[in-house]
Design a protein around this motif. Sequence first.
Motif, PDB file in Angstrom:
ATOM      1  N   PHE A   1       0.840  -1.205   0.000  1.00 53.35           N
ATOM      2  CA  PHE A   1       0.000   0.000   0.000  1.00 53.35           C
ATOM      3  C   PHE A   1       0.875   1.255   0.000  1.00 53.35           C
ATOM      4  O   PHE A   1       1.760   1.396   0.835  1.00 53.35           O
ATOM      5  CB  PHE A   1      -0.927   0.000   1.234  1.00 53.35           C
ATOM      6  CG  PHE A   1      -1.437   1.362   1.641  1.00 53.35           C
ATOM      7  CD1 PHE A   1      -2.393   2.026   0.875  1.00 53.35           C
ATOM      8  CD2 PHE A   1      -0.948   1.993   2.782  1.00 53.35           C
ATOM      9  CE1 PHE A   1      -2.871   3.272   1.254  1.00 53.35           C
ATOM     10  CE2 PHE A   1      -1.408   3.242   3.169  1.00 53.35           C
ATOM     11  CZ  PHE A   1      -2.377   3.883   2.397  1.00 53.35           C
TER      12      PHE A   1
ATOM     13  N   LEU B   1      -9.015  -0.258   0.404  1.00 52.10           N
ATOM     14  CA  LEU B   1      -8.257   0.193   1.572  1.00 52.10           C
ATOM     15  C   LEU B   1      -9.077   0.023   2.843  1.00 52.10           C
ATOM     16  O   LEU B   1     -10.299  -0.030   2.797  1.00 52.10           O
ATOM     17  CB  LEU B   1      -7.902   1.688   1.420  1.00 52.10           C
ATOM     18  CG  LEU B   1      -7.174   2.089   0.144  1.00 52.10           C
ATOM     19  CD1 LEU B   1      -6.992   3.607   0.106  1.00 52.10           C
ATOM     20  CD2 LEU B   1      -5.818   1.399   0.048  1.00 52.10           C
TER      21      LEU B   1
ATOM     22  N   GLN C   1       0.664   6.805  -4.018  1.00 55.74           N
ATOM     23  CA  GLN C   1       0.084   6.277  -5.262  1.00 55.74           C
ATOM     24  C   GLN C   1      -1.435   6.434  -5.274  1.00 55.74           C
ATOM     25  O   GLN C   1      -2.016   6.835  -6.284  1.00 55.74           O
ATOM     26  CB  GLN C   1       0.423   4.782  -5.386  1.00 55.74           C
ATOM     27  CG  GLN C   1       1.640   4.519  -6.264  1.00 55.74           C
ATOM     28  CD  GLN C   1       1.954   3.024  -6.305  1.00 55.74           C
ATOM     29  OE1 GLN C   1       1.626   2.281  -5.387  1.00 55.74           O
ATOM     30  NE2 GLN C   1       2.581   2.588  -7.375  1.00 55.74           N
ATOM     31  N   GLU C   2      -2.057   6.087  -4.151  1.00 58.77           N
ATOM     32  CA  GLU C   2      -3.522   6.172  -4.082  1.00 58.77           C
ATOM     33  C   GLU C   2      -3.984   7.627  -4.208  1.00 58.77           C
ATOM     34  O   GLU C   2      -4.970   7.929  -4.877  1.00 58.77           O
ATOM     35  CB  GLU C   2      -4.039   5.576  -2.767  1.00 58.77           C
ATOM     36  CG  GLU C   2      -3.755   4.090  -2.579  1.00 58.77           C
ATOM     37  CD  GLU C   2      -4.323   3.211  -3.689  1.00 58.77           C
ATOM     38  OE1 GLU C   2      -5.325   3.601  -4.326  1.00 58.77           O
ATOM     39  OE2 GLU C   2      -3.750   2.123  -3.910  1.00 58.77           O
TER      40      GLU C   2
ATOM     41  N   GLN D   1      -5.895   3.243   6.406  1.00 58.39           N
ATOM     42  CA  GLN D   1      -5.193   3.567   5.154  1.00 58.39           C
ATOM     43  C   GLN D   1      -5.848   4.756   4.449  1.00 58.39           C
ATOM     44  O   GLN D   1      -5.158   5.621   3.909  1.00 58.39           O
ATOM     45  CB  GLN D   1      -5.197   2.344   4.222  1.00 58.39           C
ATOM     46  CG  GLN D   1      -4.306   1.213   4.712  1.00 58.39           C
ATOM     47  CD  GLN D   1      -4.479  -0.055   3.878  1.00 58.39           C
ATOM     48  OE1 GLN D   1      -5.567  -0.354   3.374  1.00 58.39           O
ATOM     49  NE2 GLN D   1      -3.408  -0.819   3.753  1.00 58.39           N
ATOM     50  N   ARG D   2      -7.178   4.797   4.500  1.00 54.96           N
ATOM     51  CA  ARG D   2      -7.869   5.926   3.858  1.00 54.96           C
ATOM     52  C   ARG D   2      -7.515   7.237   4.554  1.00 54.96           C
ATOM     53  O   ARG D   2      -7.396   8.277   3.908  1.00 54.96           O
ATOM     54  CB  ARG D   2      -9.387   5.695   3.853  1.00 54.96           C
ATOM     55  CG  ARG D   2      -9.808   4.598   2.884  1.00 54.96           C
ATOM     56  CD  ARG D   2     -11.299   4.581   2.621  1.00 54.96           C
ATOM     57  NE  ARG D   2     -12.078   4.067   3.730  1.00 54.96           N
ATOM     58  CZ  ARG D   2     -12.506   2.801   3.848  1.00 54.96           C
ATOM     59  NH1 ARG D   2     -12.234   1.919   2.907  1.00 54.96           N
ATOM     60  NH2 ARG D   2     -13.207   2.430   4.885  1.00 54.96           N
TER      61      ARG D   2
ATOM     62  N   SER E   1     -10.288   2.360  -5.752  1.00 55.85           N
ATOM     63  CA  SER E   1      -9.251   2.816  -4.835  1.00 55.85           C
ATOM     64  C   SER E   1      -9.703   2.764  -3.376  1.00 55.85           C
ATOM     65  O   SER E   1      -9.020   2.207  -2.521  1.00 55.85           O
ATOM     66  CB  SER E   1      -8.835   4.242  -5.215  1.00 55.85           C
ATOM     67  OG  SER E   1      -7.882   4.728  -4.305  1.00 55.85           O
TER      68      SER E   1
ATOM     69  N   ALA F   1      -3.742   8.580  -7.790  1.00 56.56           N
ATOM     70  CA  ALA F   1      -4.796   7.904  -8.566  1.00 56.56           C
ATOM     71  C   ALA F   1      -6.146   8.602  -8.373  1.00 56.56           C
ATOM     72  O   ALA F   1      -6.913   8.780  -9.332  1.00 56.56           O
ATOM     73  CB  ALA F   1      -4.892   6.435  -8.152  1.00 56.56           C
ATOM     74  N   LEU F   2      -6.411   9.021  -7.148  1.00 56.64           N
ATOM     75  CA  LEU F   2      -7.675   9.710  -6.875  1.00 56.64           C
ATOM     76  C   LEU F   2      -7.707  11.070  -7.551  1.00 56.64           C
ATOM     77  O   LEU F   2      -8.730  11.470  -8.124  1.00 56.64           O
ATOM     78  CB  LEU F   2      -7.875   9.874  -5.360  1.00 56.64           C
ATOM     79  CG  LEU F   2      -8.276   8.597  -4.618  1.00 56.64           C
ATOM     80  CD1 LEU F   2      -8.090   8.764  -3.115  1.00 56.64           C
ATOM     81  CD2 LEU F   2      -9.717   8.202  -4.923  1.00 56.64           C
TER      82      LEU F   2
ATOM     83  N   VAL G   1      -4.201   8.309   3.214  1.00 57.79           N
ATOM     84  CA  VAL G   1      -4.352   8.876   1.869  1.00 57.79           C
ATOM     85  C   VAL G   1      -4.834  10.322   1.968  1.00 57.79           C
ATOM     86  O   VAL G   1      -4.363  11.211   1.255  1.00 57.79           O
ATOM     87  CB  VAL G   1      -5.335   8.037   1.015  1.00 57.79           C
ATOM     88  CG1 VAL G   1      -5.643   8.739  -0.309  1.00 57.79           C
ATOM     89  CG2 VAL G   1      -4.752   6.649   0.749  1.00 57.79           C
TER      90      VAL G   1
END
Length: 304
Positions: free
Chosen positions: A1, A31, A5-6, A35-36, A27, A9-10, A39
């Motif tokens: 993770f 998660l 990157q996430e 993790q969210r 995405s 991507a978002l 991000v």
Amino acid sequence: FSAEQEAQALRKAMKGLGTDEDAIIESLTKLNVSQRQQVLITYKSTIGRDLIDDLKSELSGNFEKVIVGLMTPTTMYDVHELRRALKGAGTDEGCLIEILASRTNGEIRHINENYKVQYGSTLEEDIVSDTSSTFRRVLVSLAMGNRDEGTFVDEALAQQDAQCLYEAGEKKWGTDEVQFLSILCTRNRCHLLRVFDVYRGIANKDITESIKSEMSGDLEDALLAVVKCLRNKPAYFAERLYKSMKGLGTDDSTLIRVMVSRSEIDMLYIRREFLAMYGKSLHSFIKGDCSGDYRKVLLRLCGG
């Protein structure tokens, strides 16, 4: 993770013309809640924008509510839902009952702390100003997060409690609701399961049948929820989900709240209970009841 990157991507999914909803669903549903949160922080530090603001400006309706719910830390999500239930147009009693009857003492304590910081008033004050009579007392008692969480069953006390409940309800003209409240909202789970067994022997009916015949309205709903959560929490949530979708129209706020708040806690068990109780899978129920991106994201949360 990789949070970076996430985040990228978002951003990519929302930049330019049109929004790539599938990429957002992909995405965020893979998660977990912590993790969210990473991000969210990374998005702000690397892109210099607020992820929730961006999501809100790109999405709408129930789909937006699910996505924003997923981006909200667990306790804060409960806090926002309770506040909406109390301060929105009219009181959403079902929401108050569901959250307060199903959360642990620790969860309730966190909710209380965050509620006060967020809104300046305590949860208890808002409950008192927005509800009334014995229903209010049940909610206040649950909002204290003061249930005994031990596992000790005092057999003599179980006999006494069961007799007390019988005398407060079935046996007497009119019901002494406060007796129900003081026993159902404070004793530990193992003890109460024993009380319910003894009660059946004394009253020749289940405690839930007595609550239904002795009480009505919000008070009845609240005490039934307490009993159901003590017996089998996933089954309680399965029933909430079923009722939110069956018949005409959908109770979207309940559907969204249960799917978002339980997705990482006991969704597998809820699915199992749903199938056992209703003979249809939760997945097929959601599929038949919702549409579009809203349906897609709920099915991802449901899994299976």
